[in-house]
Design a protein around this motif. Structure first.
Motif, mmCIF file in Angstrom:
data_model
loop_
_atom_site.group_PDB
_atom_site.id
_atom_site.type_symbol
_atom_site.label_atom_id
_atom_site.label_comp_id
_atom_site.label_asym_id
_atom_site.label_seq_id
_atom_site.Cartn_x
_atom_site.Cartn_y
_atom_site.Cartn_z
ATOM 1 N N ARG A 240 0.838 -1.212 0.000
ATOM 2 C CA ARG A 240 0.000 0.000 0.000
ATOM 3 C C ARG A 240 0.867 1.254 0.000
ATOM 4 N N VAL A 241 1.955 1.210 0.761
ATOM 5 C CA VAL A 241 2.891 2.344 0.787
ATOM 6 C C VAL A 241 3.529 2.516 -0.581
ATOM 7 N N ARG A 242 3.968 1.400 -1.192
ATOM 8 C CA ARG A 242 4.592 1.468 -2.516
ATOM 9 C C ARG A 242 3.625 2.046 -3.546
ATOM 10 N N GLN A 243 2.395 1.551 -3.531
ATOM 11 C CA GLN A 243 1.374 2.036 -4.478
ATOM 12 C C GLN A 243 1.144 3.532 -4.325
ATOM 13 N N HIS A 244 0.992 3.965 -3.088
ATOM 14 C CA HIS A 244 0.688 5.372 -2.826
ATOM 15 C C HIS A 244 1.866 6.260 -3.236
ATOM 16 N N ALA A 245 3.092 5.799 -2.940
ATOM 17 C CA ALA A 245 4.281 6.564 -3.318
ATOM 18 C C ALA A 245 4.412 6.680 -4.831
ATOM 19 N N ILE A 246 4.189 5.569 -5.533
ATOM 20 C CA ILE A 246 4.277 5.568 -6.999
ATOM 21 C C ILE A 246 3.221 6.503 -7.592
ATOM 22 N N ALA A 247 1.989 6.399 -7.090
ATOM 23 C CA ALA A 247 0.905 7.236 -7.602
ATOM 24 C C ALA A 247 1.202 8.717 -7.375
ATOM 25 N N THR A 248 1.738 9.040 -6.197
ATOM 26 C CA THR A 248 2.044 10.435 -5.881
ATOM 27 C C THR A 248 3.166 10.956 -6.775
ATOM 28 N N GLU A 249 4.185 10.123 -7.002
ATOM 29 C CA GLU A 249 5.291 10.522 -7.868
ATOM 30 C C GLU A 249 4.804 10.750 -9.300
#
Length: 220
Positions: free
Chosen positions: A181-190
């Motif tokens: 979930r952290v990886r997904q959110h970080a990728i989406a934000t980037e």
């Protein structure tokens, strides 16, 4: 009773009236003709007012008063046990924009267990952060990646995007987090930081595919 005293009583009673439209008009009246004697009542009502539009008018009325009067009282509210008191005080501080309130935007508030309080703290922080402290703020905000439902995640993404390029190294680090979930959110934000027109839904779905492919590749 002198006319001035009668008007004061009418306004104070209006702010506590059972009708939301009366409370709205009373808050409008206070903001239209600011008077420091009403600040305590405005702050008090922010903590308990159930109607969103009235709360917005209370905030507006507070912004019409000198920050030297309002900010200390709002900062005091940040220690309240009532979640709405903390959330609305943060919201109002972000609208006032007085950076003297910055020290009160603590890590505790930025990671508050209540989503609405945390979201209000994120917005206040990005509005008040002094020059040179953006990277440290981004580091604290990154600890909240993956938190909550879509609305909360979008709020955090917008806050990090507002910080701009200083958030990039922190987002890149979060892309390798153990938590998907952290990886997904970080990728989406980037993705949104690089392409603001992409839209959050598109970015998060793309991030899910990237994380899923990465997981599959590692397992293979």
């Amino acid at each position: 009773m002198p006319k001035e005293g009668t008007n004061t009583m009418r306004v104070l009673q209006g702010l506590e009236n059972s009708s939301s439209s009366v409370r709205l008009q009373a808050a409008l009246a206070v903001g239209t003709t600011p008077d420091p004697q009403f600040v305590d009542k405005l702050v008090e009502r922010c903590a308990v007012e159930p109607d969103f539009y009235v709360r917005e008018m209370l905030t507006w009325a507070l912004t019409r008063h000198p920050s030297s009067t309002t900010v200390p009282k709002l900062v005091d509210e940040l220690r309240s046990e009532r979640t709405q008191a903390r959330s609305q005080a943060l919201h109002t501080l972000s609208k006032i924009g007085d950076r003297q309130a910055w020290p009160a935007i603590t890590r505790t508030l930025l990671t508050d267990a209540d989503d609405e309080v945390a979201r209000s703290a994120w917005r206040a922080a990005v509005a008040l952060v002094p020059e040179g402290e953006e990277s440290e703020l981004a580091g604290v905000l990154a600890t909240q990646l993956g938190r909550g439902e879509r609305e909360t995640q979008l709020s955090l993404s917008r806050t990090l995007i507002t910080l701009g390029e200083v958030a990039m190294p922190i987002l890149h680090a979060a892309m390798t987090d153990r938590d998907p979930r952290v990886r997904q959110h970080a990728i989406a934000t980037e993705r949104l930081l690089r392409n603001p027109d992409a839209g959050f839904e598109f970015a998060i779905e793309e991030a899910k595919r990237i994380v899923a492919l990465g997981t599959t590749a590692q397992e293979g």
